[in-house]
Each structure stands twice: as C-alpha cells, then as structure tokens.
Scaffold this motif. Structure first.
Motif, mmCIF file in Angstrom:
data_model
loop_
_atom_site.group_PDB
_atom_site.id
_atom_site.type_symbol
_atom_site.label_atom_id
_atom_site.label_comp_id
_atom_site.label_asym_id
_atom_site.label_seq_id
_atom_site.Cartn_x
_atom_site.Cartn_y
_atom_site.Cartn_z
ATOM 1 N N ALA A 1 -9.724 21.016 -53.943
ATOM 2 C CA ALA A 1 -11.027 21.796 -54.743
ATOM 3 C C ALA A 1 -10.777 21.368 -56.194
ATOM 4 C CB ALA A 1 -11.892 22.498 -54.452
ATOM 5 N N MET A 2 -9.861 22.501 -56.852
ATOM 6 C CA MET A 2 -9.579 22.673 -57.999
ATOM 7 C C MET A 2 -8.783 21.703 -58.710
ATOM 8 S SD MET A 2 -8.289 26.573 -57.943
ATOM 9 C CE MET A 2 -8.333 26.970 -59.539
ATOM 10 N N MET A 3 -8.089 20.866 -58.145
ATOM 11 C CA MET A 3 -6.863 19.969 -58.433
ATOM 12 C C MET A 3 -8.200 18.593 -58.981
ATOM 13 S SD MET A 3 -5.265 21.743 -59.770
ATOM 14 C CE MET A 3 -4.289 20.826 -60.868
ATOM 15 N N SER A 4 -9.076 18.240 -58.293
ATOM 16 C CA SER A 4 -9.959 17.509 -57.838
ATOM 17 C C SER A 4 -10.253 16.269 -59.234
ATOM 18 C CB SER A 4 -11.003 18.084 -57.453
ATOM 19 O OG SER A 4 -11.933 16.105 -57.264
ATOM 20 N N ALA A 5 -10.071 15.522 -59.999
ATOM 21 C CA ALA A 5 -10.353 15.449 -61.127
ATOM 22 C C ALA A 5 -9.350 16.470 -62.872
ATOM 23 C CB ALA A 5 -11.462 14.503 -61.496
ATOM 24 N N PHE A 6 -8.127 16.665 -62.391
ATOM 25 C CA PHE A 6 -8.136 17.452 -62.873
ATOM 26 C C PHE A 6 -7.894 16.808 -64.743
ATOM 27 C CE2 PHE A 6 -4.378 19.769 -65.028
ATOM 28 C CZ PHE A 6 -5.453 20.981 -65.261
ATOM 29 N N PRO A 7 -8.046 16.602 -65.863
ATOM 30 C CA PRO A 7 -8.292 16.525 -66.869
ATOM 31 C C PRO A 7 -6.589 16.873 -67.812
ATOM 32 C CG PRO A 7 -9.545 18.574 -67.333
ATOM 33 C CD PRO A 7 -9.562 18.963 -65.754
ATOM 34 N N ARG A 8 -5.754 15.972 -67.048
ATOM 35 C CA ARG A 8 -4.132 16.655 -67.348
ATOM 36 C C ARG A 8 -4.046 16.201 -69.113
ATOM 37 N NH1 ARG A 8 -4.701 13.933 -62.395
ATOM 38 N NH2 ARG A 8 -3.455 15.116 -60.846
ATOM 39 N N LYS A 9 -5.048 15.667 -70.021
ATOM 40 C CA LYS A 9 -4.575 15.012 -71.181
ATOM 41 C C LYS A 9 -6.012 15.439 -71.806
ATOM 42 C CE LYS A 9 -3.376 10.052 -70.119
ATOM 43 N NZ LYS A 9 -3.030 8.962 -70.229
ATOM 44 N N LYS A 10 -6.315 16.817 -71.773
ATOM 45 C CA LYS A 10 -7.004 17.757 -72.197
ATOM 46 C C LYS A 10 -6.544 19.208 -73.071
ATOM 47 C CE LYS A 10 -11.712 15.402 -71.109
ATOM 48 N NZ LYS A 10 -12.786 15.811 -70.788
ATOM 49 N N SER A 11 -7.044 19.431 -73.634
ATOM 50 C CA SER A 11 -6.620 20.398 -74.397
ATOM 51 C C SER A 11 -6.627 21.724 -73.195
ATOM 52 C CB SER A 11 -7.439 21.178 -75.060
ATOM 53 O OG SER A 11 -8.752 21.508 -74.856
ATOM 54 N N VAL A 12 -5.475 22.594 -73.824
ATOM 55 C CA VAL A 12 -5.535 24.078 -72.288
ATOM 56 C C VAL A 12 -6.479 24.291 -71.769
ATOM 57 C CG1 VAL A 12 -4.662 26.005 -72.099
ATOM 58 C CG2 VAL A 12 -2.846 24.387 -73.178
ATOM 59 N N ARG A 13 -7.459 24.898 -72.986
ATOM 60 C CA ARG A 13 -8.865 24.961 -72.516
ATOM 61 C C ARG A 13 -9.407 23.990 -72.099
ATOM 62 N NH1 ARG A 13 -12.822 28.780 -76.041
ATOM 63 N NH2 ARG A 13 -14.915 27.755 -74.536
ATOM 64 N N SER A 14 -9.576 23.258 -72.198
ATOM 65 C CA SER A 14 -10.330 22.186 -71.382
ATOM 66 C C SER A 14 -10.120 21.973 -69.843
ATOM 67 C CB SER A 14 -10.381 21.210 -71.677
ATOM 68 O OG SER A 14 -11.281 21.038 -73.121
ATOM 69 N N ARG A 15 -8.521 21.637 -69.193
ATOM 70 C CA ARG A 15 -8.157 22.033 -68.366
ATOM 71 C C ARG A 15 -8.649 24.223 -67.629
ATOM 72 N NH1 ARG A 15 -2.194 20.358 -69.432
ATOM 73 N NH2 ARG A 15 -2.551 20.762 -71.661
#
Length: 205
Positions: free
Chosen positions: A83-97
């Motif tokens: 659930a948590m790693m689904s569509a994880f925004p790897r290229k976004k900021s730390v805050r966004s991730r």
C-alpha cells in the motif's frame, strides 16, 4: 511409475499444498481478528475456534504462539508495504515522498483497522525477533534511502530513525481515530497531521 499415475500424484500433492496454504491463511486471518479484539494475550484456542480448526492443527503450522505472532507481523508488513510503496514518487522532493508515505499509511489503516491495530500492538511486543524485524523492514528500503538522503542534505534534524518512525505512527494513529469519529473532516485532519510531523522533523530554514 506410469505417466498417468505420476501426473495424478503431482496433482494430489499440489492440491494438498494449496489446501495447506488456505488453512495457514485462515489461521492468520483468525489471529488478526482475535488479537485486534482481545489483544496479543488472547489464547490460541480462541484463534483455532475462529479459524474453524482444532487447536492441535494450529500448532502444525506454527509451533508456538510467538511464532504465529511473528509470522502475522511479517504478513501485515508486506501488505502495508504494497500500500505505502504503490506509485511511490521517487523523483519528487523528500517532503513529497514523505507525504505520500503518510497518506498511504493512513488510507491503509482506515481500510484495514484490525491489521493496523495488531501492528501497533506487535511493535511494542517483546517477542518480536530480529529476523522478523529485518524481514519487516526489507520492503521499505526506499524509505530508508529517502531518510539517508534527507540527512545528507540536512533537510531533517539529527533525530534517531526509530523516533521518526514512531512519531509518524503515533500521529497517524491519532488522525485515523479522529477520521473514524468525523469522516467529513478527514482531509483537514490528514493535512494538519502531516504538517505537524514535518514541522517536528524538518530543519528550520
């Protein structure tokens, strides 16, 4: 052995394996329900009854109650990771991730209150083995990498990682409880909770 007999044997073995996996899953599902309702001190007889099996059968799958709890912990952590790693925004900021992780954790907890309740109990349980802790952490390596990146870039304060993890869990649990009481304000609670988390761990600019 004739080919036909060999094929029959293979099919029988496979059917037995599937049935065994089904029974194991039934035990884990029953344990989740019983532990969520009665706590980890609940008797294995209650779990066997909920699973519709003899108590002796439970111990053919899990030799001790501690082994059962550890196995359940690993199963829940795998579900949570999905659930948590689904569509994880790897290229976004730390805050966004981190906000993605926060949102996904709360969504999972609201959809799976029994699993979330059991996980909260197991995290403070003395019987959790190092092997289980390692297995439970394995699917979250990207989160570990994100925290390391945040530390290198001095985005977050120098805080022990377990403290950050437990702070996130505690705040998220509070948000989930409030949402269950007042679902109409879910967005407000979720956003406010994240701002409180970020404000507590981020370095002041």
């Amino acid at each position: 052995m004739p080919l036909v007999d060999e094929c029959i044997l293979i099919i029988e073995v496979e059917v037995a394996r599937i049935k065994s996996q089904d029974k194991r899953n039934a035990i884990l599902g029953a344990a989740t329900k019983v532990f969520a309702e009665r706590g980890l001190s609940a008797a294995t007889s209650a779990i066997s009854a909920a699973a519709g099996i003899a108590e002796g059968t439970l111990f053919t799958y899990f030799t001790t109650k501690d082994e059962l709890v550890n196995a359940l912990y690993r199963e829940i952590k795998l579900e949570l990771a999905d659930a948590m790693m689904s569509a994880f925004p790897r290229k976004k900021s730390v805050r966004s991730r981190l906000q993605h992780i926060w949102n996904q954790y709360i969504e999972w907890g609201l959809k799976n209150p029994m699993q979330q309740g059991v996980l909260r109990q197991v995290l403070v349980w003395n019987g959790l083995t190092q092997e289980s802790k390692k297995a439970g952490s394995a699917p979250f390596l990207e989160i570990e990498s994100m925290i390391e990146e945040a530390e290198r870039q001095r985005i977050v304060q120098d805080l022990p990682r377990p403290f950050i993890e437990m702070t996130l869990v505690a705040l998220a649990d509070t948000v989930m409880e409030l949402v269950r009481q007042d679902a109409k304000r879910a967005g407000i609670y979720c956003a406010a909770g994240f701002e409180m988390l970020w404000g507590g761990i981020a370095r002041k600019q």
